[in-house]
Design a protein around this motif. Sequence first.
Motif: not given
Length: 185
Positions: A25-28, A47-49
């Motif tokens: 996910t890219s979510k923080d 994640t990438t967030g």
Amino acid sequence: DRIEADTQEIQSDTDTIIGTTSVGTSKDSHIKGTHTLAQLKAVNDGTTGTITLDDYTVALTGSASDIAAALSGTFASPYTGNITITGSNPTLSQLKNINDATTGTITLPDATITFSGSAVDVSAALSGTITNTLTGAISLSDDPTLPQLKTINNASNGAITLNDAGVTFSGSAADVAAAPVSYTH
């Protein structure tokens, strides 16, 4: 949107909370409570967030690959926990990534580690607070600047091989004096 989970939730159900490492996910993310190395690595893998922690001072102990992976993400604040690497010594790339990610101390498993690479990478890997005085040889594939050579020399008592023995340095008397007295080519 951001994902919030306490460390108990992360431990029991990381894939459901942030997604599997293959989906991600890219979510923080916000890790509440005191995290472990495995939990921080799982969140970074998923994640990438931006990752927010309740405690950025948590000391991490484990393999160089796990620590590098755990610290590879983007954090809301600088990570300041001390790092103890166990098992095999880190690669130059792993140590550079770990050093770039924390302002805490770094303890290596074996002070006789050797490094070979560019002056930029070697000086970046050794610019932090490494608790061991390194004694292994260091070989540079290009010419360092005086500040890079000073950083490398301050971190190591091992032989430093320069790419070009004829390289000249200029700077303050203190910086020139901090460069190695002897080196090989």
